[in-house]
Design an enzyme around this catalytic site. Sequence first.
Site, PDB file in Angstrom:
ATOM      1  CB  ILE A 252      -0.823   0.091   1.145  1.00  0.00           C
ATOM      2  CG1 ILE A 252      -1.839  -1.163   1.134  1.00  0.00           C
ATOM      3  CG2 ILE A 252      -1.709   1.372   1.310  1.00  0.00           C
ATOM      4  CD1 ILE A 252      -2.831  -1.244   2.554  1.00  0.00           C
TER       5      ILE A 252
ATOM      6  CB  ILE B  25      -4.896   5.088   5.191  1.00  0.00           C
ATOM      7  CG1 ILE B  25      -3.314   5.031   4.805  1.00  0.00           C
ATOM      8  CG2 ILE B  25      -5.526   6.486   4.966  1.00  0.00           C
ATOM      9  CD1 ILE B  25      -3.294   4.763   3.368  1.00  0.00           C
ATOM     10  CB  SER B  26      -2.369   2.117   9.599  1.00  0.00           C
ATOM     11  OG  SER B  26      -2.047   3.317  10.540  1.00  0.00           O
ATOM     12  NE  ARG B  27      -7.012  -2.421  11.347  1.00  0.00           N
ATOM     13  CZ  ARG B  27      -7.081  -2.747  10.116  1.00  0.00           C
ATOM     14  NH1 ARG B  27      -6.915  -1.627   9.178  1.00  0.00           N
ATOM     15  NH2 ARG B  27      -7.390  -3.769   9.788  1.00  0.00           N
TER      16      ARG B  27
ATOM     17  CG  ASP C 203     -10.325   5.666   5.922  1.00  0.00           C
ATOM     18  OD1 ASP C 203     -11.390   5.725   6.000  1.00  0.00           O
ATOM     19  OD2 ASP C 203      -9.966   4.369   5.560  1.00  0.00           O
TER      20      ASP C 203
ATOM     21  CD  GLU D  26     -12.131   2.156  12.678  1.00  0.00           C
ATOM     22  OE1 GLU D  26     -12.607   1.256  12.082  1.00  0.00           O
ATOM     23  OE2 GLU D  26     -10.916   2.641  12.386  1.00  0.00           O
TER      24      GLU D  26
ATOM     25  CG  HIS E  70     -11.606   1.274   8.692  1.00  0.00           C
ATOM     26  ND1 HIS E  70     -11.199   0.858   9.641  1.00  0.00           N
ATOM     27  CD2 HIS E  70     -10.931   0.741   7.628  1.00  0.00           C
ATOM     28  CE1 HIS E  70     -10.359   0.009   9.467  1.00  0.00           C
ATOM     29  NE2 HIS E  70      -9.944  -0.017   8.280  1.00  0.00           N
TER      30      HIS E  70
ATOM     31  N   GLY F 126     -10.945   2.717   3.599  1.00  0.00           N
ATOM     32  CA  GLY F 126      -9.858   2.101   2.588  1.00  0.00           C
ATOM     33  C   GLY F 126     -10.104   1.018   1.433  1.00  0.00           C
TER      34      GLY F 126
END
Length: 282
Positions: free
Chosen positions: A116, A196-198, A222, A227, A246, A248
Site C-alpha cells: 500500500i 489510513i492504518s489503524r 480514515d 470506530e 474506514h 480504505g
Amino acid sequence: LSKKIQAIYLWWHKPVIDRELLQSLPNLKVIANSGVGMDHLDLKLIASFGVKMANAPRAVSSSTADAGMALLLASARRLVEVYHIAISSSMDYCEADILGVEVAGATLGIIGMGSIGYKIALRAKAFKMNILYHNRTQRKAQEEQAVGAVYCEKIDSLLQQADFVMVVVSLTPQTRNLIGKRELELMKPTATLINISRGAVVDQEALVRALQTGVIRAAALDVTYPEPLPRDHPLLKLKNVIITPHLGIKTDKATYMITEEAVENILAALNGLPVPNEVLPS
C-alpha cells in the site's frame, strides 16, 4: 452444522473468533480475512487449534492507496470546510480564510512502505511530491528510483522534514501509539498527519492536543479508536480534521477482489495446498 464447517470467511471482523467458537468447530481448517489487517484476531489462539489463517493483501492495496491520496488532497485544499461554505445560504466568506497548501513540490513522508505504501508513493510521484519513507527494511534501489523515494532509517528524520505524514503500518504491539506526543512535536507546525492504518497507531489524546494548540496544521483520518467515535469526542469538533468511516477498501471492485482472494485461500487450505496469503502468528 458445526461438524460440517471447515472454513470461515470473515467479513468486517464477523463472526467474532474466540475460544468458544473454535471449540465448537472441530473440523475447521482455515479462516480467511476480508482485508490485510489481522489485529482483531488472536493468531496464537487460532493456530493452537491447528487452523490456518489468511488475509487479502493484493485486493486492498490500490483502493486503500487511493483513499490515502484522497484524504491528503482533501485536507490540503480544505475540501470539507469549503463544501459547507459553498452550500451555505449566505456564501459569506473571506478568501484568505480558505487558503489551502500546495501539494506539488511538497514532501510526503510515508511510514510503512509495504504494497500500500509503495502504491501511495507511485501516486505521489504523479503529483510531483518529494517522497521520504521509513520502513523496517529498505526497499531495493530500483524500487526507490522508480518513485523517487528516499529511505529514512530513523522515523525522527522523516517527521522533521515532511509536509504530509502518511501512516500505513499494521497494528502490532510495536506500532501501537507509534505516533504520540513526542513524534507530533517533531513534525512541522505546517504539517498534516494522515492515518489510513489503524486508529491505535496514533495516540488520539496527544493528537487532539496537537491540533488544538497548533503543534501540527491538520489531520485526515480514515481510522480511529473506537470506530465510530463517541459523538461527543473532541476530534469531531475540530475544523482542522477530516474523518472518514474506514473507507480504505470500500469500492465495488475491491470488494469483489477481496472475495476472490479469500476463496482462493480457502480452496487451497481445504485441498491441502499451500495457502497463497497465509498469515503465521509472530
